[in-house]
Scaffold this active site. Sequence first.
Site, short mmCIF file in Angstrom:
data_model
loop_
_atom_site.label_atom_id
_atom_site.label_comp_id
_atom_site.label_asym_id
_atom_site.label_seq_id
_atom_site.Cartn_x
_atom_site.Cartn_y
_atom_site.Cartn_z
N LYS A 149 0.87 -1.19 0.00
CA LYS A 149 0.00 0.00 0.00
C LYS A 149 0.90 1.23 0.00
O LYS A 149 1.17 1.83 1.04
CB LYS A 149 -0.94 -0.05 1.21
CG LYS A 149 -2.16 0.83 1.04
CD LYS A 149 -3.25 0.43 2.01
CE LYS A 149 -4.36 1.45 2.06
NZ LYS A 149 -5.03 1.69 0.78
N1 PMP Z 1 -7.83 -2.37 -2.85
C1 PMP Z 1 -7.25 -1.17 -2.94
C2 PMP Z 1 -6.46 -0.85 -4.14
C3 PMP Z 1 -7.40 -0.24 -1.90
O1 PMP Z 1 -6.83 0.96 -1.99
C4 PMP Z 1 -8.18 -0.58 -0.79
C5 PMP Z 1 -8.42 0.42 0.30
N2 PMP Z 1 -7.35 0.53 1.16
C6 PMP Z 1 -8.76 -1.86 -0.73
C7 PMP Z 1 -8.55 -2.72 -1.78
C8 PMP Z 1 -9.54 -2.30 0.46
O2 PMP Z 1 -8.68 -2.54 1.54
P1 PMP Z 1 -9.16 -2.35 3.04
O3 PMP Z 1 -10.34 -3.22 3.22
O4 PMP Z 1 -8.01 -2.78 3.86
O5 PMP Z 1 -9.50 -0.92 3.19
#
Ligand code: PMP
Length: 284
Positions: free
Chosen positions: A150
């Site tokens: 991320k």
């Molecule tokens: N995919 C991407 C590309 C994202 O940016 C996010 C949001 N952070 C998610 C999936 C969902 O992840 P999470 O449930 O941890 O927010």
Amino acid sequence: MTKVYINGKLYDKNDAKISVYDHCLLYGDGVFEGIRVYGGKVFRLEEHVRRLYDSAKAIWLEIPMSREQVAEAVNRTVKVNDKKDGYIRLVVTRGAGSLGLDPRKTTDPQVIIIVDDITLYPPEFYEHGLEIVTAATIRNHPNALNPRIKSCNYLNNILAKIEGIRAGCVEALMLNHKGEIAECTGDNIFVVKRGVLWTPPIDAGILEGVTRNTVIELARADNIPVREAALLRHDVYVADECFLSGTAAEVVPVVKCDDRVIGTGKPGPITRALRERFHALTRE
Ligand code: PMP
């Protein structure tokens, strides 16, 4: 005034500043997390901190604090801001350096914690579901910038998001380098077919969403069979139900993809049940 945490200190929002030489600004060289606070409690903090450290490790970024200290700082910033329900942005930058890529020329990674209000999708999206389109921009190849990281370089997703917006949608579906379904620009994707819940596996080149993992747990606890397997656009088109999961969106139904109506064109029963379970879990 909202207080922002930077490297152990709390600043008024307007005084919370970092260097324009920070490589996070210059090159997107940093990692982050988006986290929710429900009823004053940080949701799945440990999982988010773990993913932050994994992201940092993958880019050779050493976070100048322990995991416990980061978790503590997040809780402290939530408390100081007296935030009962909100959104946390936890960022670690590479730090200020020279005008070249070399991270060895940077010093002082910045650990930033912003606790603010959450911008939600309008309620009608949850009631009626949303429409998505497939973006021409594919998700980053896992051997380039792995989507599991991320990172603060979100241009891959932003390009796809713009494609979605220009097509009149708030989210866009991204394929991977093999042409399989990966995820949406800021959410993971699930489909339901004949009572089975399907979602792309991590090795499809996706972010391992904390909400995704929670949804899988909730489905299993509810005896809904879950399969992580490669999916194609066809699987979305012919699904009985489809929904997205993410920290900000939570569980949001999808009723149309690339101008094909999914199922009955209304949020389906499994989607609604999982959304309710998720809601109950976060508001416990
Ligand atoms: N995919 C991407 C590309 C994202 O940016 C996010 C949001 N952070 C998610 C999936 C969902 O992840 P999470 O449930 O941890 O927010």
